[in-house]
Design a protein around this motif. Structure first.
Motif, PDB file in Angstrom:
ATOM      1  N   ALA A   1     -30.508  18.973 -16.230  1.00  0.00           N
ATOM      2  CA  ALA A   1     -31.182  18.300 -16.375  1.00  0.00           C
ATOM      3  C   ALA A   1     -32.615  17.667 -17.276  1.00  0.00           C
ATOM      4  N   GLU A   2     -32.954  16.383 -17.549  1.00  0.00           N
ATOM      5  CA  GLU A   2     -34.029  16.009 -18.249  1.00  0.00           C
ATOM      6  C   GLU A   2     -34.769  15.478 -17.291  1.00  0.00           C
ATOM      7  N   ALA A   3     -36.261  15.514 -16.770  1.00  0.00           N
ATOM      8  CA  ALA A   3     -36.942  14.973 -16.205  1.00  0.00           C
ATOM      9  C   ALA A   3     -37.506  13.941 -16.859  1.00  0.00           C
TER      10      ALA A   3
ATOM     11  N   LEU B   1     -37.921  22.347 -22.883  1.00  0.00           N
ATOM     12  CA  LEU B   1     -38.871  21.264 -23.550  1.00  0.00           C
ATOM     13  C   LEU B   1     -38.657  20.789 -24.838  1.00  0.00           C
ATOM     14  N   GLU B   2     -38.876  19.628 -24.873  1.00  0.00           N
ATOM     15  CA  GLU B   2     -38.467  18.693 -26.152  1.00  0.00           C
ATOM     16  C   GLU B   2     -39.577  17.879 -26.685  1.00  0.00           C
ATOM     17  N   ILE B   3     -38.944  18.277 -28.156  1.00  0.00           N
ATOM     18  CA  ILE B   3     -40.127  17.877 -29.284  1.00  0.00           C
ATOM     19  C   ILE B   3     -39.708  17.122 -29.690  1.00  0.00           C
TER      20      ILE B   3
ATOM     21  N   ILE C   1     -35.214  19.741 -30.049  1.00  0.00           N
ATOM     22  CA  ILE C   1     -35.786  18.328 -31.193  1.00  0.00           C
ATOM     23  C   ILE C   1     -35.388  17.416 -30.719  1.00  0.00           C
ATOM     24  N   ASP C   2     -36.014  16.891 -30.173  1.00  0.00           N
ATOM     25  CA  ASP C   2     -35.531  15.194 -29.600  1.00  0.00           C
ATOM     26  C   ASP C   2     -35.570  13.602 -30.681  1.00  0.00           C
ATOM     27  N   ASP C   3     -34.982  12.836 -29.906  1.00  0.00           N
ATOM     28  CA  ASP C   3     -35.045  12.129 -30.887  1.00  0.00           C
ATOM     29  C   ASP C   3     -34.152  12.074 -32.663  1.00  0.00           C
TER      30      ASP C   3
ATOM     31  N   LEU D   1     -30.587  20.811 -30.888  1.00  0.00           N
ATOM     32  CA  LEU D   1     -31.166  19.600 -30.973  1.00  0.00           C
ATOM     33  C   LEU D   1     -30.415  18.058 -31.001  1.00  0.00           C
ATOM     34  N   LYS D   2     -31.241  16.811 -30.003  1.00  0.00           N
ATOM     35  CA  LYS D   2     -30.684  15.669 -29.552  1.00  0.00           C
ATOM     36  C   LYS D   2     -30.793  14.984 -30.584  1.00  0.00           C
ATOM     37  N   ILE D   3     -29.520  14.403 -30.881  1.00  0.00           N
ATOM     38  CA  ILE D   3     -29.302  13.513 -31.134  1.00  0.00           C
ATOM     39  C   ILE D   3     -29.227  12.161 -31.293  1.00  0.00           C
TER      40      ILE D   3
ATOM     41  N   VAL E   1     -37.955  18.721 -19.666  1.00  0.00           N
ATOM     42  CA  VAL E   1     -39.497  17.850 -19.750  1.00  0.00           C
ATOM     43  C   VAL E   1     -39.949  18.298 -21.030  1.00  0.00           C
ATOM     44  N   ASN E   2     -40.507  16.315 -21.737  1.00  0.00           N
ATOM     45  CA  ASN E   2     -40.339  16.074 -22.617  1.00  0.00           C
ATOM     46  C   ASN E   2     -41.754  16.677 -23.491  1.00  0.00           C
ATOM     47  N   LEU E   3     -42.397  16.995 -24.090  1.00  0.00           N
ATOM     48  CA  LEU E   3     -43.657  17.271 -24.502  1.00  0.00           C
ATOM     49  C   LEU E   3     -44.002  16.223 -25.634  1.00  0.00           C
TER      50      LEU E   3
HETATM   51 MG    MG Z   1     -36.177  13.994 -24.070  1.00  0.00          MG
END
Ligand code: MG
Ligand code: C2E
Ligand code: MG
Ligand code: MG
Length: 282
Positions: free
Chosen positions: A58-60, A148-150, A178-180, A199-201, A116-118
């Motif tokens: 899950a992503e918060a 942790l998504e950065i 790695i987000d975005d 890695l998130k595309i 969680v997004n940082l």
């Molecule tokens: Mg994110």
């Protein structure tokens, strides 16, 4: 409320400020109280395993329903809070709330990973790793419960300090992501030295996959690149069945998007999860 009114008064007294500036000041003046009185809350969006559909994460994602402005876009108010030097307060609130939600899910037998997004600024803070270690300890959660998504752009602002903190977070056993990905200009050599596992595309490459051949080429090579670096690859912005099928056929590891669920309040997420697991069993 007196405190709020006096803030408002000071703000309106200054001449020559445009509406946008006043709005930002008001958001900043209100945000701490909003945390306390639950105007700010987290929504949760599932991350679904491509090969094993029962593997769920899950992503918060933070939400603010402001009494006068209505729904405020997270990117807008996070920018305000960052520039006011208060992001660490917000991030810690988010980490605590998301971890408590993870704990609830784990105690119901759902051993999922909560992302969680940082913000980039969080990585400059040397006591963040210890803060997280203590929360996990307090809640008796293993580090596998947290990711942790950065954003790629945050990682590009990398300094010796942020790299050291990333390593400390990694050494706690947390998954870093790695987000975005694709929206910044990080180099291979930069990515290679980071202790990340996912890695998130970015969704801008995923949302139009069905009709855009160029996006398909980009996503295909990004999946290959990720795998070459030993990373799990997640696609966000999966909106259609066609996109889902294409991503699975092309080796993407994890899928996230409106096709499965929009980000929803905790109670609805629990409900979605039960339904989803029931369906995938039968
Ligand atoms: Mg994110
Ligand atoms: P993000 O981390 O890249 O989150 C994914 C965004 O894509 C979310 O937007 C989500 O609602 C949206 N999304 C997911 N699936 C789909 C889809 O299929 N179609 C479309 N059109 N959109 C989809 P959201 O919730 O508005 O958040 C925007 C950004 O704000 C996040 O991007 C993240 O960078 C930031 N953010 C959100 N919560 C937090 C937080 O607690 N802390 C920090 N520092 N940043 C946060
Ligand atoms: Mg993203
Ligand atoms: Mg984003």
């Amino acid at each position: 409320n007196k405190a709020r009114q006096s803030h408002l008064f000071i703000v309106q007294y200054e001449a020559g400020w445009d509406e946008d500036h006043l709005r930002r000041l008001q958001l900043f003046a209100d945000f701490k109280e909003a945390l306390i009185n639950e105007e700010i809350c987290l929504h949760y969006q599932p991350k679904v395993g491509a090969s094993d559909g029962s593997k769920i994460g899950a992503e918060a994602l933070i939400r603010w329903m402001h009494p006068t402005f209505g729904f405020v876009n997270p990117e807008e108010f996070i920018a305000v809070i960052e520039s006011a030097g208060q992001i660490s307060l917000l991030t810690r609130w988010v980490i605590r709330a998301a971890s408590m939600q993870a704990k609830q899910l784990w105690s119901q037998g759902h051993q999922l990973r909560m992302s969680v997004n940082l913000s980039a600024l969080d990585l400059l803070e040397d006591d963040l790793p210890d803060f997280i270690r203590k929360i996990l300890q307090e809640l008796e959660l293993p580090p596998e419960a947290l990711c942790l998504e950065i954003t790629e752009s945050a990682i590009m602002q990398e300094t010796e300090r942020s790299l050291a903190n990333l390593n400390r977070l990694h050494n706690l056993g947390l998954m870093l992501s790695i987000d975005d990905y694709g929206t910044g200009y990080s180099s291979l050599s930069q990515m290679k030295q980071l202790p990340v596992g996912e890695l998130k595309i970015d969704k801008s490459f995923v949302m139009d996959l069905d009709s855009n051949e160029e996006d398909r080429q980009i996503v295909k090579s990004t999946i290959e690149l990720g795998h070459t670096l030993g990373l799990k690859v997640t696609a966000e912005g999966v909106e259609t069945e066609l996109t889902r099928d294409w991503l699975i056929a092309n080796g993407c590891d994890t899928l996230q998007g409106y096709f499965y669920s929009k980000p929803v309040p905790a109670r609805d997420f629990h409900h979605w999860l039960e339904q989803y697991l029931q369906r995938s069993e039968s």
